[in-house]
Design an enzyme around this catalytic site. Sequence first.
Site, PDB file in Angstrom:
ATOM      1  N   ASN A 124      28.171 138.128  82.490  1.00 14.00           N
ATOM      2  CA  ASN A 124      29.628 138.251  82.359  1.00 14.00           C
ATOM      3  C   ASN A 124      30.126 138.525  80.942  1.00 14.00           C
ATOM      4  OD1 ASN A 124      28.909 135.592  81.735  1.00 14.00           O
ATOM      5  ND2 ASN A 124      30.916 134.814  82.288  1.00 14.00           N
TER       6      ASN A 124
ATOM      7  N   GLU B  16      24.323 126.185  78.850  1.00 17.98           N
ATOM      8  CA  GLU B  16      25.753 126.503  78.944  1.00 17.98           C
ATOM      9  C   GLU B  16      25.986 126.996  80.368  1.00 17.98           C
ATOM     10  OE1 GLU B  16      27.947 126.003  76.597  1.00 17.98           O
ATOM     11  OE2 GLU B  16      26.669 125.666  74.863  1.00 17.98           O
TER      12      GLU B  16
ATOM     13  N   CYS C 263      33.213 131.629  82.522  1.00 20.47           N
ATOM     14  CA  CYS C 263      32.799 130.246  82.820  1.00 20.47           C
ATOM     15  C   CYS C 263      33.959 129.266  82.673  1.00 20.47           C
ATOM     16  CB  CYS C 263      31.626 129.850  81.941  1.00 20.47           C
ATOM     17  SG  CYS C 263      31.896 130.291  80.233  1.00 20.47           S
TER      18      CYS C 263
HETATM   19  P1  NAP Z   1      22.416 133.258  86.686  1.00 18.19           P
HETATM   20  O1  NAP Z   1      22.195 133.861  88.006  1.00 18.19           O
HETATM   21  O2  NAP Z   1      22.065 131.831  86.490  1.00 18.19           O
HETATM   22  O3  NAP Z   1      21.614 134.171  85.639  1.00 18.19           O
HETATM   23  C1  NAP Z   1      21.652 133.918  84.264  1.00 18.19           C
HETATM   24  C2  NAP Z   1      20.355 134.412  83.647  1.00 18.19           C
HETATM   25  O4  NAP Z   1      19.265 133.630  84.141  1.00 18.19           O
HETATM   26  C3  NAP Z   1      20.024 135.862  83.987  1.00 18.19           C
HETATM   27  O5  NAP Z   1      19.408 136.473  82.882  1.00 18.19           O
HETATM   28  C4  NAP Z   1      19.030 135.693  85.126  1.00 18.19           C
HETATM   29  O6  NAP Z   1      18.177 136.803  85.301  1.00 18.19           O
HETATM   30  C5  NAP Z   1      18.263 134.495  84.629  1.00 18.19           C
HETATM   31  N1  NAP Z   1      17.472 133.808  85.642  1.00 18.19           N
HETATM   32  C6  NAP Z   1      17.595 133.852  86.998  1.00 18.19           C
HETATM   33  N2  NAP Z   1      16.648 133.058  87.566  1.00 18.19           N
HETATM   34  C7  NAP Z   1      15.925 132.515  86.555  1.00 18.19           C
HETATM   35  C8  NAP Z   1      14.825 131.607  86.489  1.00 18.19           C
HETATM   36  N3  NAP Z   1      14.269 131.086  87.582  1.00 18.19           N
HETATM   37  N4  NAP Z   1      14.346 131.263  85.277  1.00 18.19           N
HETATM   38  C9  NAP Z   1      14.898 131.757  84.146  1.00 18.19           C
HETATM   39  N5  NAP Z   1      15.930 132.627  84.143  1.00 18.19           N
HETATM   40  C10 NAP Z   1      16.447 132.996  85.329  1.00 18.19           C
HETATM   41  O7  NAP Z   1      23.930 133.426  86.201  1.00 18.19           O
HETATM   42  P2  NAP Z   1      24.849 134.723  86.257  1.00 18.19           P
HETATM   43  O8  NAP Z   1      25.222 134.975  87.678  1.00 18.19           O
HETATM   44  O9  NAP Z   1      24.249 135.831  85.459  1.00 18.19           O
HETATM   45  O10 NAP Z   1      26.103 134.201  85.437  1.00 18.19           O
HETATM   46  C11 NAP Z   1      27.103 133.437  86.010  1.00 18.19           C
HETATM   47  C12 NAP Z   1      26.984 131.970  85.649  1.00 18.19           C
HETATM   48  O11 NAP Z   1      26.919 131.816  84.239  1.00 18.19           O
HETATM   49  C13 NAP Z   1      28.210 131.195  86.077  1.00 18.19           C
HETATM   50  O12 NAP Z   1      27.829 129.960  86.627  1.00 18.19           O
HETATM   51  C14 NAP Z   1      28.968 130.983  84.767  1.00 18.19           C
HETATM   52  O13 NAP Z   1      29.842 129.909  84.752  1.00 18.19           O
HETATM   53  C15 NAP Z   1      27.839 130.812  83.824  1.00 18.19           C
HETATM   54  N6  NAP Z   1      28.285 131.045  82.447  1.00 18.19           N
HETATM   55  C16 NAP Z   1      28.408 129.979  81.602  1.00 18.19           C
HETATM   56  C17 NAP Z   1      28.873 130.176  80.299  1.00 18.19           C
HETATM   57  C18 NAP Z   1      29.001 129.038  79.331  1.00 18.19           C
HETATM   58  O14 NAP Z   1      29.061 129.299  78.131  1.00 18.19           O
HETATM   59  N7  NAP Z   1      29.052 127.795  79.769  1.00 18.19           N
HETATM   60  C19 NAP Z   1      29.223 131.453  79.876  1.00 18.19           C
HETATM   61  C20 NAP Z   1      29.097 132.507  80.776  1.00 18.19           C
HETATM   62  C21 NAP Z   1      28.617 132.297  82.059  1.00 18.19           C
HETATM   63  P3  NAP Z   1      18.458 137.884  86.482  1.00 18.19           P
HETATM   64  O15 NAP Z   1      19.760 138.503  86.162  1.00 18.19           O
HETATM   65  O16 NAP Z   1      17.295 138.790  86.371  1.00 18.19           O
HETATM   66  O17 NAP Z   1      18.483 137.109  87.768  1.00 18.19           O
END
Ligand code: NAP
Length: 471
Positions: free
Chosen positions: A151, A247, A281
């Site tokens: 995002n 995060e 987020c």
């Molecule tokens: P996500 O599905 O958890 O993916 C985040 C990252 O983790 C991607 O690079 C993903 O790779 C990778 N990943 C997936 N499975 C993994 C595993 N088993 N081991 C290690 N890495 C793995 O999250 P998203 O859909 O991209 O992002 C949305 C989430 O991020 C929301 O919950 C949002 O709130 C959170 N977020 C939090 C913050 C904060 O600062 N608190 C900021 C922005 C977003 P792939 O893409 O290859 O699956």
Amino acid sequence: MEYPMWIGGRPVVTGPPRKVQLPYDGAEVAAVHEAGPEQVDAAVEAAAAAAAAMRELTLAERAFLLRKAHDKVLERSEALALALSSESGKPIREARAEVDRAALTLLFSSEEAHRLCGEVVPMDASPAGKGRWAMTLREPVGVIAAITPFNFPLNLAMHKIGPAIAAGNAVVHKPASATPVTALMMAGVFEECGLPPGALNVIPGPGGAIGDLLVSHPKVAMITFTGSPAVGLRIRSLAGMKRVTLELGSNSAVIVEDDADLDAAVPRAVAGSFANSGQVCISVQRIFAHQKVYGEFVERMAEGARKLKIGHPHDPATDISSLITTGEAERVEAWIGEAVRAGAGLVAGGARSRATIEPAVLAQAPPDVKISCQEAFGPVVAVNPVNGLEEAVAMVNASQYGLQASIYTRDIEKAFWAARRVHVGGFLINEVPAYRVDQMPYGGVKLSGMGREGPKYAVEEMTEVKLISWR
Ligand code: NAP
């Protein structure tokens, strides 16, 4: 355009490249090479070899390098913004703002390199410390695995890479599969700035397939992850004694008191609920408005939502574009449907076309529906009436998340009363929780994560304190 991976200071290609598509209409925008187990290992080994060179860089050298990266991001801002908008589907106006923020994150990281220092320990405050002196140093942890979401693909990556360099670490960056392009562009930028080869390795690849290998690699000393709670929990379970910063998500809430300035609150609540189609987020998802102003507030929120312009992300007039996939849009649509069936009123938006959802305002969503208790990560906000501040604070705290929350009131006593009682990482007065500047400490409690970002705070997480004492 085809992008290789970046390992050990060199471009690396593997097999046929994978297409990266514009989420709005599926148009192909780039092709990238992806890592398998062999490249994960090569990237960590390259980082481990470079870690020695990184810890020897003087603070002046680290700061100068980051300052150069800041300048280059600004020089290339339009190309980066277009790539960012294309890979993520983010409206170009917001993509440009993200590039500017990413440059600032590098600048703040550069400044933190200048400030990296320990302290003198007052040893003779203990009788046994008589005749001794001691000081602390902040030393780099070594190899950091940085895993980022789709995002804010550029700025959130810089929040990990900037402080890691300032602290003298080497990095393996795994960007989200949907948004690997700006990460790969930045590998080139850092190389041009003179970062030692191997100090930044960028390996796109499916997290489900290579994530475990990266996280549990014995030469990785720390994992800094931004993403969903489900993946964060898995990483924590695999990390063992490695350092971990998580995060994660939230369902951020705003309290609107009966004395709130609605002219100020409504436009900010609209912006905070629908920026990047709610894929933030700290997106505003729950609003608790005092029953005296509730009716007017809901009406004005709906009016604000209806005015937003839906369109192609490259059109500078676009406010709302697609979600990251059609599947995600279908999920958000289903959540809106569930809330309506349970008795909520849909007062604006909610219709779906492919991956795009019209910005939706729900009124009186029951507390047990998904929109009230999980993270929507889409353009939908639920507004509920409350009878007073105590009830509002209880509602804000009735969440498994705790990233940021906020209050609108003209009464400073009420504002601080709430600030002390809301359990979150950051509380904002007369602002929405979606507000963030990049130097502030940022992070959550409960299921929203652990550790803090913001270059000053990330540098603390990315260094180890060593005590040196002499007699
Ligand atoms: P996500 O599905 O958890 O993916 C985040 C990252 O983790 C991607 O690079 C993903 O790779 C990778 N990943 C997936 N499975 C993994 C595993 N088993 N081991 C290690 N890495 C793995 O999250 P998203 O859909 O991209 O992002 C949305 C989430 O991020 C929301 O919950 C949002 O709130 C959170 N977020 C939090 C913050 C904060 O600062 N608190 C900021 C922005 C977003 P792939 O893409 O290859 O699956």
